[in-house]
Each structure stands twice: as structure tokens, then as C-alpha cells.
Write a protein that holds these residues in place. Structure first.
Motif, PDB file in Angstrom:
ATOM      1  N   GLY A 226     -14.622  73.537 -80.713  1.00 12.77           N
ATOM      2  CA  GLY A 226     -15.902  73.120 -81.298  1.00 12.77           C
ATOM      3  C   GLY A 226     -17.096  73.464 -80.423  1.00 12.77           C
ATOM      4  O   GLY A 226     -18.149  72.826 -80.530  1.00 12.77           O
TER       5      GLY A 226
ATOM      6  N   LYS B 183     -13.128  83.738 -77.876  1.00 12.45           N
ATOM      7  CA  LYS B 183     -14.051  83.186 -78.887  1.00 12.45           C
ATOM      8  C   LYS B 183     -13.307  82.231 -79.825  1.00 12.45           C
ATOM      9  O   LYS B 183     -13.812  81.168 -80.175  1.00 12.45           O
ATOM     10  N   GLU B 184     -12.068  82.627 -80.167  1.00 22.46           N
ATOM     11  CA  GLU B 184     -11.280  81.774 -81.062  1.00 22.46           C
ATOM     12  C   GLU B 184     -11.013  80.407 -80.411  1.00 22.46           C
ATOM     13  O   GLU B 184     -11.179  79.371 -81.042  1.00 22.46           O
ATOM     14  N   TYR B 185     -10.645  80.440 -79.138  1.00 22.53           N
ATOM     15  CA  TYR B 185     -10.371  79.166 -78.443  1.00 22.53           C
ATOM     16  C   TYR B 185     -11.643  78.331 -78.274  1.00 22.53           C
ATOM     17  O   TYR B 185     -11.598  77.103 -78.327  1.00 22.53           O
ATOM     18  N   LEU B 186     -12.770  78.995 -78.076  1.00 18.35           N
ATOM     19  CA  LEU B 186     -14.032  78.239 -77.961  1.00 18.35           C
ATOM     20  C   LEU B 186     -14.333  77.560 -79.293  1.00 18.35           C
ATOM     21  O   LEU B 186     -14.731  76.390 -79.330  1.00 18.35           O
ATOM     22  N   GLU B 187     -14.116  78.307 -80.365  1.00 18.19           N
ATOM     23  CA  GLU B 187     -14.370  77.727 -81.691  1.00 18.19           C
ATOM     24  C   GLU B 187     -13.421  76.571 -81.974  1.00 18.19           C
ATOM     25  O   GLU B 187     -13.823  75.545 -82.511  1.00 18.19           O
ATOM     26  N   MET B 188     -12.137  76.746 -81.572  1.00 22.72           N
ATOM     27  CA  MET B 188     -11.164  75.657 -81.776  1.00 22.72           C
ATOM     28  C   MET B 188     -11.616  74.383 -81.081  1.00 22.72           C
ATOM     29  O   MET B 188     -11.354  73.280 -81.536  1.00 22.72           O
TER      30      MET B 188
ATOM     31  N   GLU C 142     -20.198  75.666 -79.373  1.00 18.75           N
ATOM     32  CA  GLU C 142     -21.121  76.683 -79.906  1.00 18.75           C
ATOM     33  C   GLU C 142     -21.499  77.633 -78.793  1.00 18.75           C
ATOM     34  O   GLU C 142     -21.694  77.207 -77.651  1.00 18.75           O
ATOM     35  N   TYR C 143     -21.622  78.900 -79.120  1.00 24.40           N
ATOM     36  CA  TYR C 143     -22.029  79.873 -78.108  1.00 24.40           C
ATOM     37  C   TYR C 143     -22.897  80.937 -78.752  1.00 24.40           C
ATOM     38  O   TYR C 143     -22.925  81.089 -79.970  1.00 24.40           O
TER      39      TYR C 143
ATOM     40  N   ASP D 161     -11.728  88.395 -78.246  1.00 27.72           N
ATOM     41  CA  ASP D 161     -11.562  87.736 -79.550  1.00 27.72           C
ATOM     42  C   ASP D 161     -10.843  86.403 -79.385  1.00 27.72           C
ATOM     43  O   ASP D 161     -11.209  85.402 -80.000  1.00 27.72           O
TER      44      ASP D 161
END
Ligand code: HAM
Length: 417
Positions: A246, A239-244, A248-249, A236
Motif C-alpha cells: 500500500g 513496484k509490485e511489492y510496494l503496491e502490495m 504510494e510512489y 517490476d
């Protein structure tokens, strides 16, 4: 009989090398910006390093390694990947005693006895980056971010980042059992290899290209639903850090990766322009690898980019070859001596300059300059020498001018730089 290169082993010719150098230079620049240092490791290691590190029941170890016995009776293997060797070097040289966190990258050839086809070779190059000693999920995201920044910087587009979590020693065995039971009921659909994998390494069945095997795994249980609380929490956060950042995955619960050392985060970057061998990069976290190879308990995460695949995706319109700044066309023996001296000085000043060695006519030297895509041509004939003035032709604009022979070096440099 003419001797040719071995199947699956490629020459990288001078007209392609510009792309390779550009990719390598960009990797160094981007990775070093993130605090990574280069490491160079041997091409041959003890076979045990890979059989224990990558896993006995993987395709790589079972049937793809170039293994041989040397003259002292040791079993040695041409490295099929770099991660295990980098981990060995970290342990062997106690790199951790300076700082337990090490960020390392390496560039070089790997060897796998696979069936050659487009994008799949027996000697291929990887750019590999690894972080040792960090468990924090932030580093998982940072490593992926560095990879994507690099791929974008070299000009790749239309890429897809796929991620998954493969759990850990605590939760994966339960998943493995569940998957095995599920596939047992479909074993009649599995190919001979997968019948065997069912007992040795059932997760590998996801990677089998045989249609009936793919059908058998279509509704198989997914590892993502079997994660323990720690692995779920870790994923989790990733995923949060990837979203931060920006990024996309796509979540790909069927992605299990071909090497056994992975735990938790696994990822691939794929390009749909590549055909069947569509993975440009594969990577993930491997928190047990160090222990498998007999070392300390050190977590790790990293990735490897397949250079041949990456290079085939580079923008077609980009120029990668460094052309000469100057071609010196000399006519007559005295002029050649002058040209030789001049060129030697130009090289010391960082000017890319060439001359013809064969005493050809001006016309044919001009043709050569054209072919080499030289920016300027300096015409240095006996006549010009006598007059103390030479002709400098700009090959782009086709304009030319006379410049005095005194201070020639300075005048040329002014034009070029
Ligand atoms: P891998 O997925 O086996 O992972 O390989 C990484 C990349 O190397 C692939 O995505 C592909 O681009 C390229 N590659 C692999 N085999 C071939 C081949 N036969 N011909 C051409 N290209 C190929 C590893 O090797 C892991 N060591 C990655 C890693 C690093 N995981 C953690 N750290």
C-alpha cells in the motif's frame, strides 16, 4: 579572540536534544522490529575505501572529502557516508560466515566539505540501514517500507517517495553512451563542471543545479528505457511489492543519486517543506560495491536519513523534553540535608528529581521549579520538619496537600507513577 565552532559544524543544544533522542530511539525500535542490529564503525577510514566505493568521479570524492595524511604518511578520510564502511566491516569480520544475510544499522556523524546552507552542513548526522546478501526484490520493498514506517512513526507528513532503476553493469554502459551522445550535441549549454562530467560521469549532469544544464537534460534519454530484461524484471517486482504494501510512489527517471555504487533500485524521500535541500532520505541497491572495495560478490541495499533535515520536519506542537517529576524546595540547613538524602533515594527509584543548590528563598525556588516545568514541588522547611509533615504541590492543578514525613518516599512514588 573568542573561539567559535567551525562553519558548517553545529552544536546540538540541550533544548533540542530531546528530539534527537526521540528520533534515535524510534529508529532503534522500528529497525530492530525488522531484525536489524546496530553496528558502530570508525569515523576515519583509509581514503581508498571511499574513492573506490563511492567512485572517483563523484562530487563527494572529487571535492567534498575531509582527507589528510596522518603522522605515518597514510591518507585517511573522515567518513562522508556509512555504507562503504559497513560493507568493509562485514567483509573484515566475516559477518557472512555466521549468516550471509546481515541487516545492520548505524547512527552517527558524517563529514562533507559542501557549501553550508539551511539543511546542508559539513558535519551532519545520518541514520543508516543496510541489508547485505539478498538479491530478492522483496527486500528492496521491505527496506523502503521500514523507512516509511519509521518516518511516519516520528510524525512526518507530506512526504513523497520517489523511485527509479539505474540498471546494472550489463545495461548501464549502453545508456551512458546514449546519454553522452545526446548531451554532446548540447555541450555548448553545459557549465564547465558538466563539460568535464560529460566525459567522466555523464549521469551526474542530471543533478547539476545550473539552469542551462537542467535545460540540456530536459529531453535526455531515460535510464528506465535501457534496462536489460533482468533489471526490468527486478524493478517490476519491487513496484509490485510496494503496491502490495500500500505504498504510494512516484517514478522519477531523472533521479540518478550522487554515489556511483548504485545498481537497479534507487529511491529518495523528499519533503516539499524543506526548500532546496529537500531530500530527507536517499538510498538504493548496490550490487557491485563489495567487489569495488576488494571483497566478495555480495549484493546490498539500504538508505541513509539526514537527521538534521528530519528533525526540522518534526511536528512543532510535540513535547520532546523530559521535565523533572519533582522539585524539592528546601529551606534551612537541616532541611537541605533531609532533601539531599531524599533526592538520592528518589534517583535510585527512577524519579527525576532536582533541588536548588544556592539556598534561595521559597519564592525563587518556586520560580525555578516553574521554569523547569516540574510536575510536583515538595516544600521542606524547618517548620515542616518539626511538625513531621511536608507540603506537596501539584504544579499543574496548583493544588497542594500535606503528607507525613514518615514513608515520604513511598507517598511521593505513589503520586508520581
Ligand atoms: P546521500 O543521498 O548522499 O546518500 O545522503 C543521504 C541523506 O543524508 C540525504 O538525503 C540528506 O538527508 C542527508 N545529507 C547528505 N548530505 C548532507 C549535508 N551536507 N548536510 C545535511 N544532510 C545531508 C548516502 O549517504 C548513502 N550512503 C545512502 C545509502 C545507504 N545508500 C545505500 N545505503
Amino acid at each position: 579572540m573568542e573561539i567559535k565552532a567551525i562553519r558548517g559544524f553545529n552544536d546540538i543544544l540541550p533544548d533540542e536534544i530531546g528530539k534527537w533522542q526521540f528520533v534515535e530511539e524510534t529508529a532503534r525500535e522500528v529497525f530492530e522490529g525488522f531484525g536489524f542490529s546496530e553496528i558502530r564503525i570508525p569515523i576515519i577510514e583509509r581514503t581508498e575505501l571511499f574513492s573506490r566505493g563511492i567512485g572517483e568521479a563523484t562530487d563527494i570524492v572529487e571535492k567534498e572529502m575531509y582527507t589528510f595524511i596522518d603522522r605515518s604518511g597514510n591518507s585517511l578520510t573522515l567518513r562522508p557516508e556509512a555504507t562503504a564502511s559497513m560493507a568493509r566491516a562485514y567483509l573484515e569480520h566475516q559477518i557472512y560466515s555466521f549468516d550471509p544475510v546481515a541487516k545492520l544499522y548505524c547512527i552517527g556523524p558524517m563529514f562533507r566539505y559542501e557549501r553550508p546552507q539551511k539543511g546542508r552542513y559539513r558535519q551532519f548526522y545520518q541514520i543508516d540501514a543496510e541489508v547485505f546478501g539478498v538479491e530478492n526484490p522483496m527486500v528492496d520493498a521491505e527496506v523502503i517500507l521500514m523507512l516509511i514506517q519509521f518516518l511516519k512513526k516520528v510524525g512526518l507528513e507530506n512526504l513523497e517517495l520517489q523511485i527509479n532503476s539505474l540498471g546494472c553493469r550489463a545495461c548501464r554502459p549502453r545508456y551512458r553512451e546514449e546519454l553522452k551522445n545526446f548531451l554532446m550535441s548540447k555541450s555548448f549549454q553545459l557549465c564547465e563542471d558538466c563539460q568535464r562530467r560529460l566525459h567522466t560521469n555523464p549521469l551526474r549532469i542530471f543533478d547539476c543545479k545550473v539552469e542551462t544544464c537542467q535545460e540540456a537534460t530536459a529531453n535526455a534519454p531515460q535510464v528506465i528505457n535501457f534496462l536489460c530484461a533482468e533489471c526490468q524484471g527486478h524493478f517490476d517486482k519491487v513496484k509490485e511489492y510496494l503496491e502490495m504494501a500500500g505504498l504510494e510512489y512516484i517514478l522519477n527517471p531523472r533521479m540518478v543519486r550522487g554515489l556511483d555504487y548504485y545498481t537497479r533500485t534507487a529511491f529518495e524521500v523528499v519533503s516539499y517543506s524543506l526548500g532546496s535541500q529537500n531530500a530527507v532520505t536517499g538510498g538504493g541497491r548496490y550490487d557491485n560495491l563489495f567487489q569495488e572495495i576488494g571483497g566478495l560478490d555480495v549484493p546490498g541495499i539500504g538508505f541513509a536519513i539526514g537527521m538534521e533535515r528530519l528533525i526540522s520536519l518534526l511536528p512543532k506542537d510535540k513535547e520532546f523534553i523530559q521535565h523533572p517529576h519533582l522539585f524539592v524546595a528546601a529551606l534551612g540547613e537541616e532541611s537541605y540535608k533531609e532533601a539531599y538524602q531524599l533526592i538520592n533515594q528518589l534517583h535510585l527509584e527512577g524519579v527525576r528529581a532536582e533541588l536548588d543548590y544556592e539556598g534561595k528563598s521559597l519564592k525563587s525556588q518556586m520560580r525555578k521549579a516553574d521554569k523547569l516545568k516540574a510536575r510536583f514541588v515538595l516544600i521542606l522547611g524547618e517548620e515542616e520538619l518539626k511538625r513531621g509533615r511536608v507540603v506537596l504541590r501539584n504544579m499543574e492543578t496548583k493544588s497542594q496537600e500535606e503528607i507525613p514525613i514518615d514513608n515520604l518516599l513511598k507517598s511521593i512514588k505513589e503520586k508520581i507513577f
